[in-house]
Motif scaffolding. Structure first.
Motif, PDB file in Angstrom:
ATOM      1  N   ALA A  76       0.843  -1.205   0.000  1.00 57.02           N
ATOM      2  CA  ALA A  76       0.000   0.000   0.000  1.00 57.02           C
ATOM      3  C   ALA A  76       0.873   1.248   0.000  1.00 57.02           C
ATOM      4  O   ALA A  76       0.508   2.281   0.528  1.00 57.02           O
ATOM      5  N   GLY A  77       2.024   1.121  -0.628  1.00 57.37           N
ATOM      6  CA  GLY A  77       3.010   2.194  -0.570  1.00 57.37           C
ATOM      7  C   GLY A  77       2.585   3.496  -1.199  1.00 57.37           C
ATOM      8  O   GLY A  77       3.221   4.528  -0.985  1.00 57.37           O
ATOM      9  N   HIS A  78       1.493   3.493  -1.969  1.00 57.40           N
ATOM     10  CA  HIS A  78       1.055   4.745  -2.576  1.00 57.40           C
ATOM     11  C   HIS A  78       0.418   5.668  -1.542  1.00 57.40           C
ATOM     12  O   HIS A  78       0.192   6.828  -1.806  1.00 57.40           O
ATOM     13  N   PHE A  79       0.086   5.125  -0.348  1.00 54.14           N
ATOM     14  CA  PHE A  79      -0.372   5.985   0.737  1.00 54.14           C
ATOM     15  C   PHE A  79       0.837   6.386   1.567  1.00 54.14           C
ATOM     16  O   PHE A  79       1.427   5.560   2.237  1.00 54.14           O
ATOM     17  N   ARG A  80       1.206   7.620   1.524  1.00 57.31           N
ATOM     18  CA  ARG A  80       2.383   8.053   2.275  1.00 57.31           C
ATOM     19  C   ARG A  80       1.988   9.197   3.208  1.00 57.31           C
ATOM     20  O   ARG A  80       1.478  10.216   2.785  1.00 57.31           O
ATOM     21  N   PHE A  81       2.215   8.972   4.508  1.00 62.82           N
ATOM     22  CA  PHE A  81       1.899   9.968   5.515  1.00 62.82           C
ATOM     23  C   PHE A  81       3.143  10.193   6.334  1.00 62.82           C
ATOM     24  O   PHE A  81       3.429   9.448   7.263  1.00 62.82           O
ATOM     25  N   SER A  82       3.916  11.191   5.989  1.00 58.15           N
ATOM     26  CA  SER A  82       5.213  11.371   6.621  1.00 58.15           C
ATOM     27  C   SER A  82       5.089  11.707   8.105  1.00 58.15           C
ATOM     28  O   SER A  82       5.953  11.367   8.893  1.00 58.15           O
ATOM     29  N   ALA A  83       4.010  12.372   8.507  1.00 53.41           N
ATOM     30  CA  ALA A  83       3.898  12.816   9.894  1.00 53.41           C
ATOM     31  C   ALA A  83       3.232  11.773  10.787  1.00 53.41           C
ATOM     32  O   ALA A  83       3.117  11.974  11.976  1.00 53.41           O
ATOM     33  N   HIS A  84       2.778  10.660  10.232  1.00 52.91           N
ATOM     34  CA  HIS A  84       2.032   9.691  11.018  1.00 52.91           C
ATOM     35  C   HIS A  84       2.725   8.336  10.995  1.00 52.91           C
ATOM     36  O   HIS A  84       3.106   7.842   9.948  1.00 52.91           O
ATOM     37  N   ALA A  85       2.857   7.737  12.166  1.00 49.46           N
ATOM     38  CA  ALA A  85       3.406   6.390  12.220  1.00 49.46           C
ATOM     39  C   ALA A  85       2.359   5.380  11.753  1.00 49.46           C
ATOM     40  O   ALA A  85       2.674   4.396  11.116  1.00 49.46           O
ATOM     41  N   LYS A  86       1.092   5.640  12.068  1.00 45.71           N
ATOM     42  CA  LYS A  86       0.021   4.735  11.670  1.00 45.71           C
ATOM     43  C   LYS A  86      -1.189   5.554  11.234  1.00 45.71           C
ATOM     44  O   LYS A  86      -1.436   6.633  11.758  1.00 45.71           O
ATOM     45  N   VAL A  87      -1.938   5.006  10.309  1.00 48.08           N
ATOM     46  CA  VAL A  87      -3.162   5.658   9.843  1.00 48.08           C
ATOM     47  C   VAL A  87      -4.291   4.642   9.896  1.00 48.08           C
ATOM     48  O   VAL A  87      -4.101   3.476   9.541  1.00 48.08           O
ATOM     49  N   ARG A  88      -5.439   5.050  10.394  1.00 43.75           N
ATOM     50  CA  ARG A  88      -6.593   4.162  10.409  1.00 43.75           C
ATOM     51  C   ARG A  88      -7.662   4.741   9.492  1.00 43.75           C
ATOM     52  O   ARG A  88      -8.098   5.884   9.682  1.00 43.75           O
ATOM     53  N   PHE A  89      -8.079   3.977   8.510  1.00 36.16           N
ATOM     54  CA  PHE A  89      -9.159   4.403   7.634  1.00 36.16           C
ATOM     55  C   PHE A  89     -10.488   3.940   8.204  1.00 36.16           C
ATOM     56  O   PHE A  89     -10.594   2.792   8.650  1.00 36.16           O
ATOM     57  N   VAL A  90     -11.469   4.820   8.215  1.00 37.26           N
ATOM     58  CA  VAL A  90     -12.801   4.476   8.686  1.00 37.26           C
ATOM     59  C   VAL A  90     -13.821   4.954   7.674  1.00 37.26           C
ATOM     60  O   VAL A  90     -13.491   5.683   6.740  1.00 37.26           O
ATOM     61  N   SER A  91     -15.056   4.543   7.879  1.00 32.53           N
ATOM     62  CA  SER A  91     -16.092   4.826   6.888  1.00 32.53           C
ATOM     63  C   SER A  91     -16.898   6.073   7.172  1.00 32.53           C
ATOM     64  O   SER A  91     -17.673   6.505   6.316  1.00 32.53           O
ATOM     65  N   SER A  92     -16.742   6.646   8.350  1.00 34.74           N
ATOM     66  CA  SER A  92     -17.573   7.806   8.672  1.00 34.74           C
ATOM     67  C   SER A  92     -16.871   8.693   9.694  1.00 34.74           C
ATOM     68  O   SER A  92     -15.926   8.270  10.370  1.00 34.74           O
ATOM     69  N   GLY A  93     -17.383   9.918   9.814  1.00 36.32           N
ATOM     70  CA  GLY A  93     -16.870  10.831  10.820  1.00 36.32           C
ATOM     71  C   GLY A  93     -17.138  10.331  12.228  1.00 36.32           C
ATOM     72  O   GLY A  93     -16.329  10.517  13.139  1.00 36.32           O
ATOM     73  N   THR A  94     -18.284   9.672  12.421  1.00 35.98           N
ATOM     74  CA  THR A  94     -18.602   9.114  13.728  1.00 35.98           C
ATOM     75  C   THR A  94     -17.530   8.121  14.166  1.00 35.98           C
ATOM     76  O   THR A  94     -17.033   8.169  15.301  1.00 35.98           O
ATOM     77  N   GLU A  95     -17.168   7.219  13.265  1.00 37.58           N
ATOM     78  CA  GLU A  95     -16.139   6.223  13.595  1.00 37.58           C
ATOM     79  C   GLU A  95     -14.795   6.892  13.847  1.00 37.58           C
ATOM     80  O   GLU A  95     -14.042   6.475  14.737  1.00 37.58           O
ATOM     81  N   ALA A  96     -14.479   7.935  13.071  1.00 40.65           N
ATOM     82  CA  ALA A  96     -13.207   8.637  13.268  1.00 40.65           C
ATOM     83  C   ALA A  96     -13.166   9.280  14.649  1.00 40.65           C
ATOM     84  O   ALA A  96     -12.161   9.201  15.366  1.00 40.65           O
ATOM     85  N   THR A  97     -14.275   9.913  15.034  1.00 39.75           N
ATOM     86  CA  THR A  97     -14.335  10.568  16.333  1.00 39.75           C
ATOM     87  C   THR A  97     -14.256   9.542  17.462  1.00 39.75           C
ATOM     88  O   THR A  97     -13.549   9.747  18.457  1.00 39.75           O
ATOM     89  N   MET A  98     -14.986   8.433  17.327  1.00 42.81           N
ATOM     90  CA  MET A  98     -14.934   7.379  18.346  1.00 42.81           C
ATOM     91  C   MET A  98     -13.516   6.828  18.489  1.00 42.81           C
ATOM     92  O   MET A  98     -13.036   6.592  19.607  1.00 42.81           O
ATOM     93  N   SER A  99     -12.847   6.619  17.366  1.00 42.49           N
ATOM     94  CA  SER A  99     -11.476   6.096  17.415  1.00 42.49           C
ATOM     95  C   SER A  99     -10.539   7.104  18.065  1.00 42.49           C
ATOM     96  O   SER A  99      -9.657   6.716  18.855  1.00 42.49           O
ATOM     97  N   ALA A 100     -10.720   8.388  17.748  1.00 42.62           N
ATOM     98  CA  ALA A 100      -9.856   9.430  18.324  1.00 42.62           C
ATOM     99  C   ALA A 100     -10.042   9.501  19.840  1.00 42.62           C
ATOM    100  O   ALA A 100      -9.071   9.637  20.589  1.00 42.62           O
TER     101      ALA A 100
END
Ligand SMILES: Cc1ncc(COP(=O)(O)O)c(C=O)c1O
Length: 146
Positions: A76-100
């Protein structure tokens, strides 16, 4: 859109988008300053995005299993996030907020979060405390006092 009742008026029914413009069901054209709150950085129906979606769909759309694009593997090397050690993809803002919130609680070992009255952060129970300025918890029947 889930919170539209809190801001008043009639919701727009958008049926098409192209670049920075969108059209509603009545044919009215608008400049889209929202951009889906971030993901549409290339605008609506960008040809490169359409091609990528079609190519991905040709391989199947749902496997209920791991996929390299989600695992953070080298494939998945085409996803590059230099400032983040890990990235979690979610399907909605609700899930993003809950994860945060879960991440913040685990890291800080603290129980409570601050949630501002009148702000909408998703439809999880803890996020629906006073989502509008009248203090109504419209969606879940919770009291707004927690
Ligand atoms: C700040 C904020 N957080 C979370 C959400 C929830 O997003 P979703 O409707 O994708 O669950 C929204 C949606 O309006 C939002 O504006």
């Amino acid at each position: 859109m889930r919170a539209f009742g809190s801001v008043g008026g009639d919701p727009l029914y958008i049926v098409r988008g192209q670049g920075s413009h969108i059209w509603d069901a009545d044919g009215n054209e608008y400049v889209d300053y929202v951009g889906s709150w971030g993901p549409l950085i290339l605008g609506h129906a960008a040809p490169t995005v359409i091609e990528a979606v079609i190519a991905a769909a040709r391989d199947g759309t749902s496997f209920r299993s791991f996929h390299p694009s989600r695992s953070g593997s080298r494939r998945a090397g085409h996803f590059r996030f230099s400032a983040h050690a890990k990235v979690r993809f979610v399907s909605s803002g609700t899930e993003a907020t809950m994860s945060a919130i879960r991440l913040a609680r685990a890291y800080t070992k603290r129980k409570y979060i601050v949630k501002f009255e009148g702000c909408y952060h998703g439809h999880a129970d803890a996020l629906l405390v006073k989502p509008d300025r009248r203090g109504h918890a419209r969606y879940s029947g919770i009291s707004g006092r927690s």
